[in-house]
Write an enzyme that holds these catalytic residues in place. Structure first.
Site, PDB file in Angstrom:
ATOM      1  NE  ARG A 244      -4.663  -0.686   4.671  1.00 23.35           N
ATOM      2  CZ  ARG A 244      -3.510  -0.339   5.241  1.00 23.35           C
ATOM      3  NH1 ARG A 244      -2.495  -1.193   5.276  1.00 23.35           N
ATOM      4  NH2 ARG A 244      -3.364   0.847   5.780  1.00 23.35           N
ATOM      5  CG  HIS A 248      -2.797   1.943   1.065  1.00 25.51           C
ATOM      6  ND1 HIS A 248      -4.131   2.224   1.242  1.00 25.51           N
ATOM      7  CD2 HIS A 248      -2.407   2.678  -0.010  1.00 25.51           C
ATOM      8  CE1 HIS A 248      -4.531   3.088   0.333  1.00 25.51           C
ATOM      9  NE2 HIS A 248      -3.510   3.374  -0.453  1.00 25.51           N
ATOM     10  CE1 TYR A 257      -0.106   1.588   8.302  1.00 25.06           C
ATOM     11  CE2 TYR A 257       1.751   2.120   6.875  1.00 25.06           C
ATOM     12  CZ  TYR A 257       0.516   1.537   7.059  1.00 25.06           C
ATOM     13  OH  TYR A 257      -0.105   0.914   6.006  1.00 25.06           O
TER      14      TYR A 257
END
Length: 343
Positions: A244, A248, A257
């Site tokens: 990805r 998100h 992160y």
């Protein structure tokens, strides 16, 4: 890992897709990227609530979808498969209506073999197994393709659906889109397994690991699984290992992160660029053709957005529709209160 198309666009073996199919797939991939851009802009303007881009996962989503027959097969999406849904028969206007909050206009048209997008992680998996079982019992033909992420494969729904599908040998193709992150949780924090395709062994059916950025490999693996299901061979699990590249969804900050060098490496393996190079090398794609296609796509997106914006907005009563055939007394009261508060 099943691989066919290298990052530079060179092909190992012969293409499982015709030139027409590759062009159609590339157009869908470009449409997907353009939809990402438009809906992210609309979300930033407050005209869309939340949106999760497909950016980076186009080959896994579209390659698998193109191995299905929309007139015969069913598709059960998760939350990031809208280009597959469009290919399967969902009008672009209906898709825009979904994200722009017009529920009535977002409905799946009659005759389109498609279930609604699922935001509850993994909840679509038992639905898909049950639908595939129904196809088998009714002997109507066709298969069910269900999409889910690696995070959903850690849910109990995955076990229950896989176990039922394996025992009943239902015509189910389980498309596990492993994009490395369940929101902010890396796949290494979810499992000690080297790959998730091996989980199929425990349920008595085959599992395959495929390069999810390789359109041709995803298509070929899915097509073989469809053929197996149609022949009575039962379910197949396909892990499409991709990444990805985007966030998100529009409420997420992936910089919290993951490292930029990791994202840069994923961008080097961009699935659209890989197909673009292959198609150009084969002689049926060019910069001029892409420019014309992008103009068509922009016009289609403009039309879909404008059509939704011209529709009457649903009022507060809409959240009470399509849940109960007859509203319980307490919800009748809440509905009346919601309407009063809005006037």
């Amino acid at each position: 890992m099943v691989e066919m198309l290298a990052t530079d666009g060179t092909l190992t073996g012969s293409s499982p897709m015709s030139s027409e199919q590759v062009v159609e797939a590339l157009r869908l991939m470009l449409l997907s990227r353009a939809v990402d851009e438009r809906l992210i802009k609309l979300q930033r303007m407050g005209r869309v609530g939340v949106y999760g881009p497909v950016h980076g996962q186009e080959a896994a989503v579209i390659g698998s979808a193109m191995a299905l027959d929309p007139q015969r097969d069913w598709m059960v999406p998760a939350s990031r498969e809208h280009p597959a849904m469009i290919h399967h028969g969902l009008p672009l206007t209906n898709m825009f209506a979904t994200y722009m909050g017009n529920f009535n206009a977002a409905a799946i048209p009659e005759g389109v073999r498609l279930l609604p997008r699922q935001q509850s992680i993994g909840a679509q998996l038992p639905h898909a197994a049950g639908l595939a079982w129904a196809l088998k019992l009714r002997r109507t033909g066709g298969v069910v393709a269900v999409y889910f992420g690696e995070g959903a494969s850690s849910e109990g729904d995955f076990h229950e659906a896989s176990n039922l599908a394996g025992v009943m040998r239902v015509p189910l193709v389980m498309l596990l889109i492993n994009n490395h992150y369940a929101i902010s949780t890396p796949v290494s924090g979810q499992t000690a397994a080297s790959d998730l395709a091996r989980r199929a062994d425990g349920y008595g059916f085959p599992g395959f690991l495929v390069d999810g950025n390789d359109l041709l490999a995803v298509y070929a693996t899915t097509a073989a699984a469809v053929d197996r299901a149609l022949a009575g061979g039962g379910p197949t699990l396909i892990e499409c290992r991709t990444y990805r590249i985007g966030f998100h969804n529009t409420s997420d900050n992936p910089k919290e992160y993951r490292q930029q060098n990791e994202v840069a490496e994923a961008e080097r393996r961009d699935p659209i660029e890989r197909v673009r190079r292959f198609a150009a090398r084969e002689g049926y794609w060019s910069a001029a053709r892409e420019a014309a296609v992008l103009d068509e796509i922009r016009a289609e997106i403009d039309t879909a957005q404008r059509q939704v914006e011209q529709l009457e907005r649903p009022g507060p009563a809409a959240i009470f529709d399509h849940v109960y055939e007859t509203l319980p007394t307490r919800l009748v009261q809440q509905r009346a209160e919601a309407i009063d508060d809005a006037t």
